[in-house]
Design a protein around this motif. Structure first.
Motif, short mmCIF file in Angstrom:
data_model
loop_
_atom_site.label_atom_id
_atom_site.label_comp_id
_atom_site.label_asym_id
_atom_site.label_seq_id
_atom_site.Cartn_x
_atom_site.Cartn_y
_atom_site.Cartn_z
N ASN A 174 -47.27 65.37 -36.36
CA ASN A 174 -48.34 64.59 -35.71
C ASN A 174 -47.79 63.44 -34.88
N SER A 175 -46.45 63.43 -34.67
CA SER A 175 -45.74 62.44 -33.86
C SER A 175 -45.55 61.10 -34.56
N ASP A 176 -46.07 60.95 -35.78
CA ASP A 176 -45.81 59.73 -36.53
C ASP A 176 -44.47 59.85 -37.24
N TRP A 177 -44.13 58.88 -38.10
CA TRP A 177 -42.83 58.87 -38.77
C TRP A 177 -42.98 59.10 -40.26
N GLY A 178 -42.07 59.92 -40.81
CA GLY A 178 -42.11 60.26 -42.24
C GLY A 178 -41.46 59.19 -43.10
N ASN A 179 -41.49 59.40 -44.41
CA ASN A 179 -40.94 58.43 -45.35
C ASN A 179 -39.45 58.22 -45.07
N PRO A 180 -39.00 56.98 -44.99
CA PRO A 180 -37.59 56.71 -44.68
C PRO A 180 -36.68 56.96 -45.88
N ILE A 181 -35.43 57.32 -45.58
CA ILE A 181 -34.41 57.47 -46.62
C ILE A 181 -33.26 56.52 -46.29
N LYS A 182 -32.64 55.96 -47.31
CA LYS A 182 -31.52 55.06 -47.10
C LYS A 182 -30.24 55.85 -46.97
N LEU A 183 -29.42 55.50 -46.00
CA LEU A 183 -28.14 56.17 -45.80
C LEU A 183 -27.10 55.50 -46.69
N GLU A 215 -46.89 52.76 -40.30
CA GLU A 215 -47.20 52.79 -41.73
C GLU A 215 -45.93 52.74 -42.58
N ILE A 216 -44.85 53.39 -42.12
CA ILE A 216 -43.61 53.38 -42.92
C ILE A 216 -43.03 51.97 -43.03
N ILE A 217 -43.34 51.11 -42.06
CA ILE A 217 -42.88 49.72 -42.12
C ILE A 217 -43.82 48.89 -43.00
N LYS A 218 -45.10 49.08 -42.84
CA LYS A 218 -46.07 48.33 -43.65
C LYS A 218 -45.95 48.67 -45.12
N ASN A 219 -45.60 49.91 -45.43
CA ASN A 219 -45.53 50.36 -46.82
C ASN A 219 -44.12 50.38 -47.38
N PHE A 220 -43.17 49.78 -46.68
CA PHE A 220 -41.78 49.83 -47.11
C PHE A 220 -41.61 49.12 -48.46
N LYS A 221 -40.83 49.75 -49.37
CA LYS A 221 -40.58 49.21 -50.71
C LYS A 221 -39.28 48.40 -50.70
N LEU A 230 -37.63 40.46 -48.27
CA LEU A 230 -38.48 40.96 -47.20
C LEU A 230 -37.78 40.72 -45.87
N PHE A 231 -37.00 41.70 -45.46
CA PHE A 231 -36.17 41.59 -44.26
C PHE A 231 -36.11 42.96 -43.62
N ILE A 232 -36.68 43.11 -42.41
CA ILE A 232 -36.75 44.44 -41.81
C ILE A 232 -36.77 44.32 -40.30
N GLY A 233 -35.97 45.16 -39.61
CA GLY A 233 -35.92 45.08 -38.16
C GLY A 233 -34.88 46.00 -37.57
N GLU A 234 -34.50 45.72 -36.32
CA GLU A 234 -33.51 46.46 -35.55
C GLU A 234 -33.80 47.96 -35.49
N PRO A 235 -35.00 48.34 -35.04
CA PRO A 235 -35.32 49.76 -34.93
C PRO A 235 -34.58 50.41 -33.77
N LYS A 240 -41.02 41.73 -39.26
CA LYS A 240 -41.64 43.05 -39.19
C LYS A 240 -41.22 43.75 -37.91
N ILE A 241 -41.60 45.00 -37.80
CA ILE A 241 -41.37 45.80 -36.61
C ILE A 241 -42.72 46.12 -35.98
N LEU A 242 -42.85 45.83 -34.70
CA LEU A 242 -44.06 46.20 -33.96
C LEU A 242 -43.79 47.44 -33.13
N ARG A 243 -44.82 48.27 -33.00
CA ARG A 243 -44.74 49.47 -32.17
C ARG A 243 -45.73 49.32 -31.01
#
Length: 307
Positions: A139-148, A96-102, A107-112, A79-82
């Motif tokens: 609101n300074s949070d992060w929006g839904n991610p898009i894949k490049l 939230e975008i990390i906790k709710n990632f589809k 289940l592999f996520i990192g390198e922010p 996971k990614i911690l902030r």
């Protein structure tokens, strides 16, 4: 002892330092500034005993840090911690975008990495990993991610980083550069240079793209990797990779370099081994001193050192 920091606020006991220079001052959450000998950064906050952390990123205003949490057995990104800093407090959570990632595969996520304009967050997810991008909301949070999608490679995409020119770099054993166009990145080109012929990983680049610091794994010993630097020459080409020396590189695995927003410090990760690891920490070291010593020990036709 493992310490859970999820959604807790803890007093900011470590003095915040402002470094004044040509770039905007950056506030560090650790007053014990290193010189040529690397030190663990912000122990108890960024580095927690019993936890396996790596891949540090920080916002240019110094108010937001992110790290990758891994396991010790099979080296999987968990996971990614902030770490958010405000009102003399520190709050640690998972965005939230990390906790709710589809996830589609694993289940592999990192390198922010937070961009230098503080408006975009990049990270890798799934396996083989692809690069995802999220934009900062009002609101300074992060929006839904898009894949490049246009940047995908068969080997997977690793370790995105963005220069001061908004160019995106990433590696898959080779370093690629992607120019920004219409708020996105649609085309990649291989970075030309002798250093980029074999096994370039975890590359970070200076804001004005005059030097690259990267990880290169030992072709004989899979449990060994070191940090190298490559400078741009006066004719605009890239020189040879230079080992950053014994102050940085040890018998352990050094990887995941990060240049601080003010380019005063180099951050990197050190792990004793990939599998069944006993530790994984994030260090910092004085970047100016390391680059100065590296140049003195090598006789290349360098451009001037970063001020």
């Amino acid at each position: 002892m493992s310490i859970s920091l999820e959604m807790r606020r803890i007093p900011l006991l470590i003095m915040v330092i402002s470094l004044f220079q040509c770039k905007k001052p950056f506030n560090y959450i650790d007053s014990d500034r290193p010189k040529l000998t690397p030190k663990k950064y912000a122990q108890g906050i960024i580095n927690v005993e019993g936890r396996f952390q790596q891949n540090l990123t920080m916002s240019p205003d110094g108010k937001e840090y992110m790290i990758t949490i891994t396991d010790s057995k099979i080296w999987q990104y968990e996971k990614i911690l902030r770490i958010k800093i405000y009102d003399n407090q520190i709050e640690v959570d998972t965005p939230e975008i990390i906790k709710n990632f589809k996830f589609q595969n694993e289940l592999f996520i990192g390198e922010p990495v937070i961009s230098s304009n503080n408006k975009e967050l990049f990270f890798i997810a799934d396996y083989p990993p692809d690069i995802w991008m999220s934009r900062r909301l009002k609101n300074s949070d992060w929006g839904n991610p898009i894949k490049l999608n246009n940047l995908s490679t068969k080997e997977g995409n690793w370790y995105p980083v963005v220069s001061g020119f908004s160019n995106l770099y990433f590696t898959n054993g080779t370093l690629f550069k992607c120019k920004r166009k219409n708020e996105s990145y649609n085309h990649k080109t291989k970075v030309e240079g002798h250093f980029n012929k074999y096994d370039v990983r975890d590359a970070t680049i200076s804001s004005n793209e005059d030097y690259i610091i990267y990880t290169k794994r030992d072709s004989i010993d899979i449990e060994q990797s070191d940090l190298f630097v490559c400078f741009k020459l006066k004719d605009g080409t890239w020189g040879k990779g230079i080992n950053l020396g014994k102050e940085i590189n040890t018998k352990h695995i050094e990887f995941a370099p990060v240049i601080s927003p003010d380019e005063k410090f180099l951050f990197f990760s050190r792990r004793d081994k990939w599998m069944d690891a006993k530790f994984s920490y994030i260090y910092w070291v004085n970047l100016d001193l390391i680059l100065e010593k590296t140049k003195k020990l090598n006789t290349h036709n360098f451009i001037s050192a970063p001020e």
